[in-house]
Write an enzyme that holds these catalytic residues in place. Structure first.
Site, PDB file in Angstrom:
ATOM      1  N   LYS A  29       0.861  -1.186   0.000  1.00  0.00           N
ATOM      2  CA  LYS A  29       0.000   0.000   0.000  1.00  0.00           C
ATOM      3  C   LYS A  29       0.892   1.228   0.000  1.00  0.00           C
ATOM      4  CE  LYS A  29      -4.596   0.558   0.454  1.00  0.00           C
ATOM      5  NZ  LYS A  29      -5.581  -0.218  -0.334  1.00  0.00           N
ATOM      6  N   THR A  74      -3.501  -5.540   0.982  1.00  0.00           N
ATOM      7  CA  THR A  74      -2.875  -4.222   1.100  1.00  0.00           C
ATOM      8  C   THR A  74      -3.661  -3.341   2.062  1.00  0.00           C
ATOM      9  OG1 THR A  74      -4.067  -3.287  -0.800  1.00  0.00           O
ATOM     10  CG2 THR A  74      -1.970  -4.390  -1.250  1.00  0.00           C
ATOM     11  N   GLN A 247      30.392  20.131  -9.034  1.00  0.00           N
ATOM     12  CA  GLN A 247      30.937  18.832  -8.649  1.00  0.00           C
ATOM     13  C   GLN A 247      31.818  18.960  -7.411  1.00  0.00           C
ATOM     14  OE1 GLN A 247      30.663  19.969 -11.760  1.00  0.00           O
ATOM     15  NE2 GLN A 247      30.559  18.312 -13.282  1.00  0.00           N
ATOM     16  N   HIS A 275      20.343  27.317 -13.015  1.00  0.00           N
ATOM     17  CA  HIS A 275      21.134  28.347 -13.670  1.00  0.00           C
ATOM     18  C   HIS A 275      20.530  29.742 -13.480  1.00  0.00           C
ATOM     19  CE1 HIS A 275      23.568  25.308 -15.590  1.00  0.00           C
ATOM     20  NE2 HIS A 275      22.488  24.737 -16.106  1.00  0.00           N
TER      21      HIS A 275
END
Length: 323
Positions: A29, A74, A247, A275
């Protein structure tokens, strides 16, 4: 006729010799929203979670013949989430997930593995003004405003023997208005991007970190404190790194966490570069001295990497959307 046959339909020739094999499968679920209020007199505490349960194990027959003999509904998993919120409380998303995973694997023989994914939505207390309550009692502390900075995440996996706890966050937007450059990169005939020696660096952090805790008999980390401190180190590294590339900033964020949080062995980041480009104001006779930018939402650079404790094994999937 078997219970799964259709009237007038002969399926006897369909199963034997079929060149088909059932692969990995799970069920459960998803996105059970549970809000737990803990009342400590006039002071209340709130935990707001979205809990997704996924179970796997001896489930072939429900696919192959439709037999539900090994299937826990479920709807039952949903009910368990709400019952456990009452019976066990929600001290932290991680601990709640551990309770659930242990329950499903140990209480149902056909279930061999449970994966619990939790999103936690933070609420901030609205502090009272200090005015006395009309009846003279202390001002109540039961009002909250939803915090919109990020969503906290955790995933608990248990197979009856070993545990894996991965926590993290998403939608944490950060920005440095200076101390960022980008230059010296490869250029070819299609390169138009000008080198930048003072730019805005902004990203929306999605991160997952894996704990080295695995024994349910061992001492658990303070999950809430670990999250708060990991988040703090992440933000401080972002703020304090003079960045020559996103990075580089990513690596410094991960390294700082690994160096300062002994309970974490691996952290993976997915960082879209939000950006910001300088607006050309020259047509208006104006000089833009790194003051006015337009924010481009797409396309965007996407920087992803894992930072590990030396000797640790990388286990977090490369695609964080799968967590």
């Amino acid at each position: 006729m078997t219970v799964n046959s259709r009237p007038g339909h002969d399926d006897s020739a369909e199963r034997p010799g079929r060149p088909v094999v059932l692969g990995q499968n799970q069920y459960g679920k998803a996105e059970n929203r549970v809000v737990k209020i803990t009342r400590d007199g006039a002071t209340h505490h709130i935990k707001d979670l979205s809990v997704s349960v996924s179970l796997s194990g001896d489930m072939d027959e429900v696919h192959l013949s439709g037999s539900n003999a090994n299937v826990l509904p479920t709807d039952t998993t949903k009910n368990t989430v709400y019952a456990f919120a009452k019976e066990h409380g929600i001290a932290s998303a991680e601990q709640f997930g551990i309770h659930l995973a242990r329950h499903f694997v140990t209480s149902q023989e056909p279930i061999h593995r449970a994966r619990i994914r939790i999103e936690e939505y933070a609420w901030e207390r609205i502090e009272p003004s200090g005015h006395a309550h009309p009846d003279g009692a202390a001002a109540p502390e039961h009002s909250f405003v939803r915090k919109g900075q990020e969503t906290r995440l955790t995933q608990i996996t248990f197979d009856g023997t070993s545990w894996e706890v991965i926590s993290g966050l998403k939608d944490l937007v950060v920005l440095n208005s200076t101390d960022s450059e980008f230059w010296g990169y490869v250029k070819d005939k299609y390169t138009t991007l000008p080198e930048a020696y003072d730019r805005i660096l902004a990203t929306e952090v999605s991160a997952r970190w894996r704990f080295n805790w695995s024994d349910d008999e061992g001492e658990m980390p303070d999950w809430d404190l670990s999250y708060e401190q990991t988040r703090r180190h992440l933000l401080q590294a972002f703020a304090e790194t003079y960045s020559l590339s996103l990075q580089q900033t990513l690596y410094e964020m991960g390294a700082r966490i690994i160096e300062r949080r002994d309970e974490i062995d691996e952290i993976r980041f997915s960082l879209p570069n939000k950006h910001h480009f300088l607006v050309d104001l020259a047509p208006f006779g104006l000089k833009n001295d790194n003051e006015v930018y337009y924010a481009a939402d797409r396309p965007y650079g996407l920087i992803e990497a894992t930072v590990l404790r030396e000797g640790a094994e990388a286990r977090i999937p490369a695609d964080l959307t799968n967590l």
